[in-house]
Design a protein around this motif. Sequence first.
Motif, mmCIF file in Angstrom:
data_model
loop_
_atom_site.group_PDB
_atom_site.id
_atom_site.type_symbol
_atom_site.label_atom_id
_atom_site.label_comp_id
_atom_site.label_asym_id
_atom_site.label_seq_id
_atom_site.Cartn_x
_atom_site.Cartn_y
_atom_site.Cartn_z
ATOM 1 N N ARG A 154 0.828 -1.313 -0.077
ATOM 2 C CA ARG A 154 0.008 0.002 0.084
ATOM 3 C C ARG A 154 0.887 1.228 0.020
ATOM 4 O O ARG A 154 0.594 2.097 -0.803
ATOM 5 N N GLY A 155 1.782 1.144 0.777
ATOM 6 C CA GLY A 155 2.973 2.397 0.851
ATOM 7 C C GLY A 155 3.455 2.753 -0.450
ATOM 8 O O GLY A 155 3.829 3.940 -0.839
ATOM 9 N N ASN A 156 3.977 1.470 -1.108
ATOM 10 C CA ASN A 156 4.517 1.497 -2.317
ATOM 11 C C ASN A 156 3.724 2.226 -3.280
ATOM 12 O O ASN A 156 4.147 3.279 -4.201
ATOM 13 N N ILE A 157 2.560 1.846 -3.296
ATOM 14 C CA ILE A 157 1.460 2.328 -4.492
ATOM 15 C C ILE A 157 1.375 3.713 -4.321
ATOM 16 O O ILE A 157 1.552 4.834 -5.096
ATOM 17 N N LEU A 158 1.201 4.431 -3.012
ATOM 18 C CA LEU A 158 0.925 5.797 -2.680
ATOM 19 C C LEU A 158 2.524 6.538 -2.766
ATOM 20 O O LEU A 158 1.936 7.554 -3.563
ATOM 21 N N LYS A 159 3.710 5.875 -2.921
ATOM 22 C CA LYS A 159 4.853 6.692 -3.196
ATOM 23 C C LYS A 159 4.691 6.982 -4.567
ATOM 24 O O LYS A 159 5.150 7.730 -4.804
ATOM 25 N N LYS A 160 4.414 5.741 -5.352
ATOM 26 C CA LYS A 160 4.327 5.902 -6.999
ATOM 27 C C LYS A 160 3.527 7.026 -7.431
ATOM 28 O O LYS A 160 3.995 7.806 -8.127
ATOM 29 N N LEU A 161 2.374 7.040 -6.722
ATOM 30 C CA LEU A 161 1.370 8.055 -7.352
ATOM 31 C C LEU A 161 2.090 9.342 -6.988
ATOM 32 O O LEU A 161 1.657 10.341 -7.869
ATOM 33 N N GLN A 162 2.593 9.837 -5.851
ATOM 34 C CA GLN A 162 2.924 11.111 -5.420
ATOM 35 C C GLN A 162 4.262 11.248 -6.302
ATOM 36 O O GLN A 162 4.439 12.643 -6.649
ATOM 37 N N GLU A 163 5.068 10.378 -6.477
ATOM 38 C CA GLU A 163 6.026 10.604 -7.347
ATOM 39 C C GLU A 163 5.758 10.945 -8.946
ATOM 40 O O GLU A 163 6.294 12.021 -9.446
ATOM 41 N N ASP A 164 4.376 10.748 -9.305
ATOM 42 C CA ASP A 164 4.059 11.101 -10.528
ATOM 43 C C ASP A 164 2.998 12.289 -10.498
ATOM 44 O O ASP A 164 2.227 12.751 -11.517
ATOM 45 N N GLY A 165 3.115 12.876 -9.196
ATOM 46 C CA GLY A 165 2.370 14.175 -9.167
ATOM 47 C C GLY A 165 1.105 14.211 -8.658
ATOM 48 O O GLY A 165 0.323 15.108 -8.638
ATOM 49 N N HIS A 166 0.410 13.094 -8.155
ATOM 50 C CA HIS A 166 -0.984 12.954 -7.394
ATOM 51 C C HIS A 166 -0.482 13.167 -6.019
ATOM 52 O O HIS A 166 -0.703 12.365 -5.252
ATOM 53 N N TYR A 167 -0.611 14.405 -5.521
ATOM 54 C CA TYR A 167 -0.130 14.734 -4.329
ATOM 55 C C TYR A 167 -1.337 14.361 -3.266
ATOM 56 O O TYR A 167 -1.239 13.822 -2.247
ATOM 57 N N PHE A 168 -2.589 14.467 -3.720
ATOM 58 C CA PHE A 168 -3.777 14.251 -2.962
ATOM 59 C C PHE A 168 -4.330 12.666 -3.198
ATOM 60 O O PHE A 168 -5.335 12.438 -2.412
ATOM 61 N N ALA A 169 -3.556 11.881 -3.522
ATOM 62 C CA ALA A 169 -3.924 10.560 -3.860
ATOM 63 C C ALA A 169 -3.959 9.791 -2.287
ATOM 64 O O ALA A 169 -3.444 10.052 -1.476
ATOM 65 N N SER A 170 -4.765 9.026 -2.255
ATOM 66 C CA SER A 170 -5.027 7.863 -1.031
ATOM 67 C C SER A 170 -5.082 6.565 -1.435
ATOM 68 O O SER A 170 -5.645 6.230 -2.706
ATOM 69 N N VAL A 171 -4.479 5.592 -0.762
ATOM 70 C CA VAL A 171 -4.634 4.355 -0.964
ATOM 71 C C VAL A 171 -4.944 3.465 0.140
ATOM 72 O O VAL A 171 -4.235 3.727 1.435
ATOM 73 N N GLU A 172 -5.946 2.868 0.411
ATOM 74 C CA GLU A 172 -6.442 2.155 1.609
ATOM 75 C C GLU A 172 -6.353 0.754 1.300
ATOM 76 O O GLU A 172 -6.688 0.159 0.198
ATOM 77 N N LEU A 173 -5.936 -0.079 2.293
ATOM 78 C CA LEU A 173 -5.895 -1.695 2.187
ATOM 79 C C LEU A 173 -7.068 -2.256 2.770
ATOM 80 O O LEU A 173 -7.381 -2.265 3.756
ATOM 81 N N ALA A 174 -8.296 -2.157 1.815
ATOM 82 C CA ALA A 174 -9.689 -2.660 2.167
ATOM 83 C C ALA A 174 -9.736 -3.902 2.692
ATOM 84 O O ALA A 174 -10.539 -4.423 3.618
#
Length: 790
Positions: A154-174
Amino acid sequence: MTVCRHAGRWAWPLAVLLPLVALLLVPARGGAAESPVGKLVSDIVPLNNRVRKPEHILGVMQARPGRAYDEAQIQEDVRRLHATKWFVPGGVQVHTRPDGGGGVVVFVTVTEVTNTVREVLYPGAEHIRDTDLQQLTGVRKGDAMNPLHNEQGRGNILKKLQEDGHYFASVELAEGGKVDDTRVVYQIVEGPVVKVAGVEFKGANAASTGRLKTQLATKRVMLGMLGGKFNPMSLDLDRQKLTEYYHGLGYLRAQIFPEVVTNPDPRTVTIVYHIEEGVPHSVGSVDAVGAKSVPNEKLAALAGLKPGERYDGRKVAGDSEQMKAYIGMRGVRSNVEPLVYDDPARPGVVNVHYQVQGDGGRPDRVGQIKIEGNDVTQDRVILNQLDLRPGQVLQYPLLEDARMRLARLGIFDGEEPPAVDVIENEFDSEFKDLRVKVKETRTGQFMVGAGVNSNSGLNGSIVINERNFDITRFPTSWDDFRYGRAFRGAGQEFRVEAVPGTEFQRYSATFREPYLFDSRFGFTNSAYFFTRQYNEYSESRVGMRTTVDRRLDPIWKANLSNRIEKVGVKDVLNFAPQSIREDAGDSFINGIRAGLTRDTRDSYVYPTRGNVLDVGVEQVLGDYTFPIGTAEVTQFFSSRYFQREDGSGKHVVAVRSQLGIEGSNAPVFERFYAGGFRSLRGFSFRGVGPKENGFFTGGTFSFLNTVEYQIPVLPSDKLYFVSFLDHGTVNTDVSLRDYRVSAGFGLRVAVPALGPLPLAFDFAFPIRKAPGDDKQVFSFYVGLFGGQNQ
């Protein structure tokens, strides 16, 4: 169903309780006197394993019965077992028991994961492919359910999204956060791509905001759409770089606090760097201690940072390297650690203490040289760059010189540059082995470019270049072509170039062997075809030039060359002067030239100090017999008083002189002309010199000079304003009559994407000219190049 539900409810408590029960059954290890370290392992026994067989667990481990117990190896085995994802987090414990015979029995108690992943889902992912997401998480269908590993994904996905410019992204382990889950579901909300609308600095007084921006990884969006993606991970790097920058200016207590300010437009943010500069520190004392091979006082005298000056972190780093190199040139390996501490008696004053470590006083010598990673490149190509041979004193600074030379060859991977390291041996021997480790890369290059300048009009450029050519390595199979072995590996260079144009065109093929027979001699052979349209006539040349050069030392080089040409002078008008018409037609030229060059510039693109000297004498034979002597020298000056505090923004004065003298019977196509870009600006190309009946006929004496003053305009040092004074003359004898002078100004623009040379635009105005000279106020050079490695 009720039974299954209760079993799932009790699975986690039982998974924790059973290992504790097992531990009670394993005899406790004794005190320090019964430490298992170093004792022989008589057996390794897995406990509590129900899904995995003992041989599966033992197969993952490196420890074996019959070997000595090694605590570090056991910890590595625990890590390897956890990496299998067979066990819950922390579910591998190792304990020992004496076996009664002087050895130990190793017990591996495990808590297994009982559920497997039946499905992995990524709802909400729009701009990342499932295959990339799977690579980020490492979770696949059929894996053991591991909540800790799923959370890391989950942390890796969030880090990748933020690196791509998605600052407000969120990832939840549902789903997948519990061991009894059967699915892993990452609920993703990407949000918009956020860009940096602005960068601000608050509290910056000692440094210009323009220079501070050049230190940042965070960049502002250009034209509302180009670049500028915001990556919050870069803020820590920005803070570190800004802190180092201030330390270099002497502000040792400076602190940086970045702040992300959201804007009304959710797609943009503003980054504000709050700066607490503190006060600049000055230097109280400078000393060096710990050296054995050289006097400490001698080392301290090498320091460029002197007592009473403002503290400069860049100077301190440079002094440390200089002291290390000074010791290393004597064959002694050391490290020089600068220690900076406050002077208790004087606030705002620091003392700089250079601590020499590892100086044993005894010089080392070169042992064996081992080369790794060169599957195609021959060993001798690498050895020719070392300047070190077995038995010599191991001058440690030469190791870094070798790394740089190997990197400049352009035949090894830039991401993993060549390494030249000393291999420590188990004996206290003065002979140290060297290991050269390289990673090969594609060395062929196909380049397409275009350029336009006021001297030659519009030109295209098509280049095929191989930097690791081998003229003798013929292919023996199709695999030699497939794997890049054919005609490669000897460090030679082969270049084919086509330059078509409106007024000028050139086609050439060049072969170069930089180390002829593994010596300091180099060999170059070039065949070419050249055409040029002048106002007076059209000229063509087809020929070959062969050059042998000899490196005398790092700055001096001697060369001997021979050119053989067929020169054609065509399209000569009937009313042209006799001095042009008599040279019309085809002529054979054979020139033998001896030359000497010296180069001490600190940069090939924007030098700030040093000089370049090129002198040569050529004897021309064939249809014409005459000598040619040329000399050109350029000196660059800069002063620390005309630069920014951080050492950038240097004002540079460049002084260049060119002198040429040749025999009076030289044909029109070998004579000297002046005017145009990089000559006498303010005059047109070949618009200065002797003239007959309105035709420029060239001279046998040329003396051209330039003084140019360069001032940086932008904080990035990518734009320069230049002012210049050009002066000189071209005559039919050695004299300074008809001396021309022009003055002007211009711009130099460095655009790395367009090629290594800056764009140049100059305006010049003749102050003194001769009758018949052709004036030209504007001269320029623009180039555009792109390439692809092969």
